[in-house]
Structures are given as structure tokens and as C-alpha cells.
Design a protein around this motif. Structure first.
Motif, PDB file in Angstrom:
ATOM      1  N   LEU A   1     -11.792  -6.042 -13.109  1.00  0.00           N
ATOM      2  CA  LEU A   1     -11.221  -5.125 -14.092  1.00  0.00           C
ATOM      3  C   LEU A   1      -9.833  -5.589 -14.519  1.00  0.00           C
ATOM      4  N   PRO A   2      -9.468  -5.400 -15.787  1.00  0.00           N
ATOM      5  CA  PRO A   2      -8.129  -5.778 -16.256  1.00  0.00           C
ATOM      6  C   PRO A   2      -7.048  -5.027 -15.476  1.00  0.00           C
ATOM      7  N   PRO A   3      -5.932  -5.659 -15.221  1.00  0.00           N
ATOM      8  CA  PRO A   3      -4.846  -5.021 -14.456  1.00  0.00           C
ATOM      9  C   PRO A   3      -4.386  -3.685 -15.046  1.00  0.00           C
ATOM     10  N   ASP A   4      -4.283  -3.612 -16.391  1.00  0.00           N
ATOM     11  CA  ASP A   4      -3.830  -2.358 -17.006  1.00  0.00           C
ATOM     12  C   ASP A   4      -4.790  -1.215 -16.708  1.00  0.00           C
ATOM     13  N   LEU A   5      -6.072  -1.501 -16.784  1.00  0.00           N
ATOM     14  CA  LEU A   5      -7.070  -0.469 -16.522  1.00  0.00           C
ATOM     15  C   LEU A   5      -7.050  -0.060 -15.053  1.00  0.00           C
ATOM     16  N   LEU A   6      -6.896  -1.028 -14.170  1.00  0.00           N
ATOM     17  CA  LEU A   6      -6.778  -0.711 -12.741  1.00  0.00           C
ATOM     18  C   LEU A   6      -5.584   0.201 -12.493  1.00  0.00           C
ATOM     19  N   THR A   7      -4.480  -0.079 -13.181  1.00  0.00           N
ATOM     20  CA  THR A   7      -3.285   0.748 -13.021  1.00  0.00           C
ATOM     21  C   THR A   7      -3.550   2.176 -13.478  1.00  0.00           C
ATOM     22  N   ASP A   8      -4.219   2.330 -14.619  1.00  0.00           N
ATOM     23  CA  ASP A   8      -4.566   3.677 -15.097  1.00  0.00           C
ATOM     24  C   ASP A   8      -5.399   4.420 -14.065  1.00  0.00           C
ATOM     25  N   LEU A   9      -6.420   3.761 -13.544  1.00  0.00           N
ATOM     26  CA  LEU A   9      -7.319   4.389 -12.585  1.00  0.00           C
ATOM     27  C   LEU A   9      -6.589   4.771 -11.298  1.00  0.00           C
ATOM     28  N   ALA A  10      -5.758   3.856 -10.813  1.00  0.00           N
ATOM     29  CA  ALA A  10      -5.035   4.121  -9.569  1.00  0.00           C
ATOM     30  C   ALA A  10      -4.033   5.258  -9.742  1.00  0.00           C
ATOM     31  N   GLN A  11      -3.340   5.269 -10.884  1.00  0.00           N
ATOM     32  CA  GLN A  11      -2.377   6.339 -11.145  1.00  0.00           C
ATOM     33  C   GLN A  11      -3.068   7.697 -11.257  1.00  0.00           C
ATOM     34  N   LEU A  12      -4.232   7.722 -11.907  1.00  0.00           N
ATOM     35  CA  LEU A  12      -4.964   8.974 -12.052  1.00  0.00           C
ATOM     36  C   LEU A  12      -5.480   9.464 -10.700  1.00  0.00           C
ATOM     37  N   THR A  13      -5.885   8.533  -9.857  1.00  0.00           N
ATOM     38  CA  THR A  13      -6.352   8.900  -8.518  1.00  0.00           C
ATOM     39  C   THR A  13      -5.214   9.501  -7.694  1.00  0.00           C
ATOM     40  N   LYS A  14      -4.070   8.842  -7.724  1.00  0.00           N
ATOM     41  CA  LYS A  14      -2.904   9.343  -6.991  1.00  0.00           C
ATOM     42  C   LYS A  14      -2.496  10.730  -7.495  1.00  0.00           C
ATOM     43  N   ALA A  15      -2.512  10.902  -8.835  1.00  0.00           N
ATOM     44  CA  ALA A  15      -2.091  12.180  -9.422  1.00  0.00           C
ATOM     45  C   ALA A  15      -3.040  13.312  -9.061  1.00  0.00           C
ATOM     46  N   ASN A  16      -4.289  12.987  -8.746  1.00  0.00           N
ATOM     47  CA  ASN A  16      -5.281  14.010  -8.407  1.00  0.00           C
ATOM     48  C   ASN A  16      -5.442  14.188  -6.903  1.00  0.00           C
ATOM     49  N   SER A  17      -4.466  13.722  -6.163  1.00  0.00           N
ATOM     50  CA  SER A  17      -4.413  13.969  -4.732  1.00  0.00           C
ATOM     51  C   SER A  17      -3.198  14.857  -4.447  1.00  0.00           C
ATOM     52  N   ILE A  18      -3.443  16.041  -3.913  1.00  0.00           N
ATOM     53  CA  ILE A  18      -2.331  16.968  -3.673  1.00  0.00           C
ATOM     54  C   ILE A  18      -1.268  16.330  -2.797  1.00  0.00           C
ATOM     55  N   GLU A  19      -1.705  15.690  -1.729  1.00  0.00           N
ATOM     56  CA  GLU A  19      -0.752  15.056  -0.809  1.00  0.00           C
ATOM     57  C   GLU A  19      -0.267  13.718  -1.346  1.00  0.00           C
ATOM     58  N   GLY A  20      -1.208  12.921  -1.872  1.00  0.00           N
ATOM     59  CA  GLY A  20      -0.846  11.592  -2.349  1.00  0.00           C
ATOM     60  C   GLY A  20       0.084  11.608  -3.541  1.00  0.00           C
ATOM     61  N   ASN A  21      -0.002  12.657  -4.372  1.00  0.00           N
ATOM     62  CA  ASN A  21       0.834  12.744  -5.562  1.00  0.00           C
ATOM     63  C   ASN A  21       2.309  12.872  -5.208  1.00  0.00           C
ATOM     64  N   LYS A  22       2.589  13.365  -3.993  1.00  0.00           N
ATOM     65  CA  LYS A  22       3.975  13.563  -3.564  1.00  0.00           C
ATOM     66  C   LYS A  22       4.526  12.353  -2.825  1.00  0.00           C
ATOM     67  N   LYS A  23       3.676  11.377  -2.534  1.00  0.00           N
ATOM     68  CA  LYS A  23       4.087  10.237  -1.725  1.00  0.00           C
ATOM     69  C   LYS A  23       4.219   8.976  -2.563  1.00  0.00           C
TER      70      LYS A  23
END
Length: 219
Positions: free
Chosen positions: A68-90
Motif C-alpha cells: 500500500l502507498p505510504p500516504d494511504l497507510l498513514t490515513d489508515l493508521a491515523q484513523l485506527t488510532k483515532a477510533n481507539s479510546i485509549e490509543g487516541n490519548k497515547k
């Protein structure tokens, strides 16, 4: 209910949904983020100010889950982190991803828990910190739907099979064309001197029909 997001850092745009490649914050409770890879050959899009890794893949390259292109990976990873209650704060959150076919689920697992059939098909990406410009851009594309995921999967598989069959037919046509060209070139090589030999035969035949004194006409 499923939330759909559109990542426009690539073209055609990639569709992400929360709810068959799967992203998940490692060792943290988080939503499962899925990417539906475009069937057509993708190309990099115009750089977006909120992206961090310029995409430089050639136009003809088709993605797989591990390219996967790096930009798309970044989008996916950021969205995953943002949708984790605990992970979003870390900071420094590790996100893992794998193809959907590698997911394993059995009756002994808790709700939301999954395993993997092959650990070699699991990759990780480190998210140092939340990037609000990316999250805001993705949230602007969010659409709530109530899809029939089973039907969508069947439709996609049909389209994949259709494209694969078309690709096989195209490859066979190309192989047949190459075979014909080779055959024609071989024939031309084997018969390259046929006309020359025919002319020599005509000359010999013509000389044989002349009398012994035919040269007297030129004296």
C-alpha cells in the motif's frame, strides 16, 4: 451500521469502512478499520497538505495488502488510532494490519477478538502521534450506511473473477500473437533465398535451350 470514509491521497480514491484488509491498534481496544482496495490500477493523486509521505508509485502498479502507498497507510493508521479510546490519548501506538482472509475467529474468543491464521501475513506500523489535519479530512468524507455486506462481498468477488478472466483471455491473445509472429519470422528465415534460387534455375534453363553458336550473334 457502518461508517464509510474516503481517502483521496490516491486516485482512484480508496474506501475505508469501520465495522478486506483489517487495521487494529495492537494490544489496545479499538475499532476494526477495513480497506477495500480499488480493483482498477491506482495512481498517486495530487499531494495533500495533510499527508506526510509523498506517494511515488508508478501509474501501472496495482496494490496488494502489503504494498500500500505510504500516504494511504498513514490515513489508515491515523484513523485506527483515532477510533481507539485509549490509543487516541497515547503517542507511539502500534497498528497491525493483515488481509481479511488471514483473520481467524472461533467460539472461544470474546466479542471483537480475532486471531490470525498466518503470523507472517501480519504487518505493523508505528503511529507517533495523532495528526488532526488527516483525521479532519477523513471525517469530512464520513458517510453512515446500513449495507448488506455479504451481498457487497459477493458482488466484489464476481467483479474480481470477471477481471481475472478478462486478463487471462488477453494474455492468451497476446501469446497467440507472439506465436504467430515467431512462426512467420521462422518461415521467412527458411525461405529467404527461394526467389534467388528460382532466378538461378531460370537462367540455367534458358542457357540450356540455346545453341552452341548463340554467341555468334554478338560478333
Amino acid at each position: 451500521m457502518v461508517y464509510y470514509f474516503t481517502s483521496n491521497v490516491v486516485s482512484p480514491a480508496a474506501f475505508i469502512y469501520v465495522g478486506k484488509d483489517k487495521f487494529h491498534a495492537d494490544n489496545l481496544s479499538s475499532a476494526h478499520i477495513y480497506l477495500r482496495i480499488p480493483l482498477s490500477s491506482p495512481t498517486p493523486s495530487t499531494p495533500d497538505p495533510s499527508t506526510t509521505n509523498p506517494t511515488t508509485q508508478p501509474e501501472t502498479q496495482t496494490w496488494t495488502w502489503d504494498t500500500l502507498p505510504p500516504d494511504l497507510l498513514t490515513d489508515l493508521a491515523q484513523l485506527t488510532k483515532a477510533n481507539s479510546i485509549e490509543g487516541n490519548k497515547k503517542d507511539n501506538v502500534t497498528v497491525i494490519y493483515t488481509p481479511w482472509s488471514n483473520l481467524k475467529k472461533d467460539g472461544s474468543m470474546a466479542v471483537g477478538q480475532v486471531g490470525f491464521r498466518d503470523g507472517r501475513k501480519v504487518k505493523k506500523i508505528l503511529v507517533p502521534q495523532r495528526l488532526n489535519p488527516i483525521i479532519n479530512r477523513l471525517n469530512k468524507t464520513r458517510v453512515e450506511k446500513f449495507p448488506d455486506l455479504r451481498a457487497e462481498k459477493e458482488d466484489r468477488l464476481k467483479e474480481v473473477r470477471k477481471r481475472e478472466q478478462a486478463s487471462v483471455q488477453e494474455r492468451r491473445k497476446e501469446e497467440a500473437r507472439v506465436a504467430r509472429e515467431r512462426k512467420e519470422k521462422a518461415w521467412q528465415r527458411d525461405h529467404a533465398y527461394d526467389d534467388l534460387f528460382a532466378e538461378d534455375e531460370v537462367m540455367r534453363s534458358s542457357n540450356q535451350d540455346r545453341g552452341e553458336d548463340f554467341l555468334d550473334d554478338f560478333m
